[in-house]
Design an enzyme around this catalytic site. Structure first.
Site, PDB file in Angstrom:
ATOM      1  N   CYS A 116      22.204 130.283  41.081  1.00  0.00           N
ATOM      2  CA  CYS A 116      21.097 129.580  41.731  1.00  0.00           C
ATOM      3  C   CYS A 116      21.609 128.670  42.842  1.00  0.00           C
ATOM      4  O   CYS A 116      20.961 128.516  43.883  1.00  0.00           O
ATOM      5  CB  CYS A 116      20.297 128.775  40.704  1.00  0.00           C
ATOM      6  SG  CYS A 116      21.282 127.554  39.791  1.00  0.00           S
ATOM      7  N   THR A 117      22.796 128.088  42.629  1.00  0.00           N
ATOM      8  CA  THR A 117      23.394 127.241  43.664  1.00  0.00           C
ATOM      9  C   THR A 117      23.795 128.081  44.865  1.00  0.00           C
ATOM     10  O   THR A 117      23.552 127.707  46.019  1.00  0.00           O
ATOM     11  CB  THR A 117      24.621 126.495  43.114  1.00  0.00           C
ATOM     12  OG1 THR A 117      24.212 125.651  42.037  1.00  0.00           O
ATOM     13  CG2 THR A 117      25.280 125.657  44.196  1.00  0.00           C
TER      14      THR A 117
END
Length: 453
Positions: free
Chosen positions: A214-215
């Site tokens: 997600c980062t």
């Protein structure tokens, strides 16, 4: 007069080496016999393979040549880059783009008379296992866990055990391994079957840094995030089904350009081609002085192994030059259940088991899960997955019983090379199996084969 000067120079050249080889001592090896012939034998008969011609490999070639070794070979798949020049001292600006192994060999031979170095510009996996059997000692100057693991497995594949599961001394392939990380480094001695092998102490290496997807996909904050996004996400999106090859310059260039675009989009600096290589291949920065110190330790251990002039390191030396100077020797213990250097995993087969059935079993075995294995026995290829010409030549063996393809001699070695996952990456590996054929135990002392995968 000229001859006298030459003789004097040659005698002076080996003055320090002779202090080790011509005199007895209290710390020498068990079979050490001092004498001038020991130096002659070292120069004439001992063959050393240096794996890697980078920062550590350049130092190793130089140190070994100056220590009396004359029969050296070096293998490396990389070409010289500008970023190498600050620490890989054998290379010059005009060498950029040339194979590291070839240039390193030439430079050492130019400076050290009498030494012969054969370069191999290829991947370590491109050489068959028999290539490695020709060397008395293997010296590692590598920068990746995967490459070390592969060479370690190859060296351990030559190891044989007797009926009491004791290693046969004549089958031990000694290795010295060096590694550096900034101002830190290690040197270790690996005697398969006696000391712990690389796989026995794989836990010494910290797990690779992993970033949440997600980062990477939504909120990248560093150059490494942008690079891993291009490597792990963008590549699959635009090259569906095509595996990424970290050793392919075109693949690496594509990742670098995609990472650069993403970094510019989020206002992040620091994405360079060399940094992209470092993140994707997990390359650790190196410093010339650390390489020199660790190489010296490795070369000395190789000299001890070849001559017995002193007992070898037991068995892991660490060096830390971050603040002041600190060195320490630690003795690690061999893992008796190691899949690589141990006697092997026992596996019982029916004599009617075909080679195809054996290969299928390797993929299903709970401790192996080998993919696309190739099998060789006593230098003969029983089945090879690649290249296509060898696959076609050996395909007919698949329907034959493995028992018939092997000689019924206890403790024979079957080499099986295949793919497995190391640090979440597919890599070539070698494992050991002990194959026992049902009903063949009595009279043939249990068919006991060490299998290499």
């Amino acid at each position: 007069m000229a001859d006298g000067n030459a003789s004097s120079v040659d005698a002076g050249r080996w003055r320090d080496l002779d202090k080790l080889l011509l005199r007895p001592g209290h710390l020498v090896g068990q079979n050490f016999e001092p004498g001038a012939e020991l130096r002659d034998d070292l120069q004439a008969y001992v063959k050393v393979l240096v794996v890697g011609a980078g920062g550590l490999g350049c130092e190793l070639l130089k140190d070994l040549a100056l220590s009396g070794f004359r029969n050296l070979e070096v293998i490396d798949m990389d070409r010289i880059e500008v970023s190498n020049l600050n620490r890989q001292f054998l290379f010059r600006l005009e060498d950029v783009g040339k194979p590291k192994a070839e240039v390193a060999a030439l430079r050492v031979m130019e400076r050290v008379s009498g030494v012969n170095i054969v370069p191999h510009f290829c991947r370590i996996e491109d050489k068959d296992i028999e290539f490695y059997s020709d060397f008395n000692i293997i010296a590692l100057g590598l920068d990746s866990v995967e490459a070390r693991s592969y060479i370690n497995a190859v060296a351990c594949s030559f190891l044989e055990y007797d009926s009491e599961d004791k290693p046969c001394e004549e089958t031990i392939k000694p290795m010295v391994d060096g590694g550096t990380e900034g101002f830190k480094g290690h040197a270790r001695v690996i005697l398969p079957g006696i000391t712990p092998c690389f796989e026995c102490t794989i836990w010494l290496f910290p797990p690779q840094v992993k970033f949440p997807l997600c980062t990477l996909a939504e909120t990248p904050r560093t150059a490494a995030h942008c690079i891993e996004y291009a490597h792990l996400i963008k590549w699959n999106e635009e090259h569906s089904g095509k595996p990424f090859d970290a050793d392919n310059p075109e693949h690496m260039q594509w990742v670098y350009l995609q990472a650069l675009k993403r970094a510019e989009l989020f206002g992040i600096s620091g994405v360079t081609y060399s940094f992209t290589q470092g993140v994707v291949k997990n390359i650790i920065p190196a410093i010339a002085s650390t390489n020199a110190i660790i190489s010296a330790a490795c070369a000395l251990e190789a000299l001890k192994m070849a001559t017995g002039c002193s007992k070898t390191l037991s068995n892991y030396l660490t060096y830390n030059g971050v603040e002041g100077l600190h060195t320490k020797v630690t003795e690690f213990v061999k893992d008796k259940d190691c899949l690589v250097c141990g006697p092997g995993i026992p596996i019982e087969l029916d004599p009617s088991t075909t080679l195809q059935m054996f290969i299928d079993l390797l993929g299903e075995h709970p401790r192996l899960f080998l993919q696309k294995p190739s099998v060789a026995y006593r230098g003969k290829n029983l089945y090879m997955q690649a290249p296509p010409v060898l696959e076609e030549m050996t395909r007919s063996n698949l329907q034959l019983p493995l028992f018939e393809l092997m000689d019924t001699v206890p403790k024979d070695v079957v080499h099986v090379t295949g793919m497995t996952k190391v640090n979440d990456r597919k890599t070539s590996c070698v494992r050991k199996l002990r194959v026992i054929f049902k009903g063949i135990r009595d009279g043939i002392t249990d068919m006991d084969t060490s299998s290499t995968v």
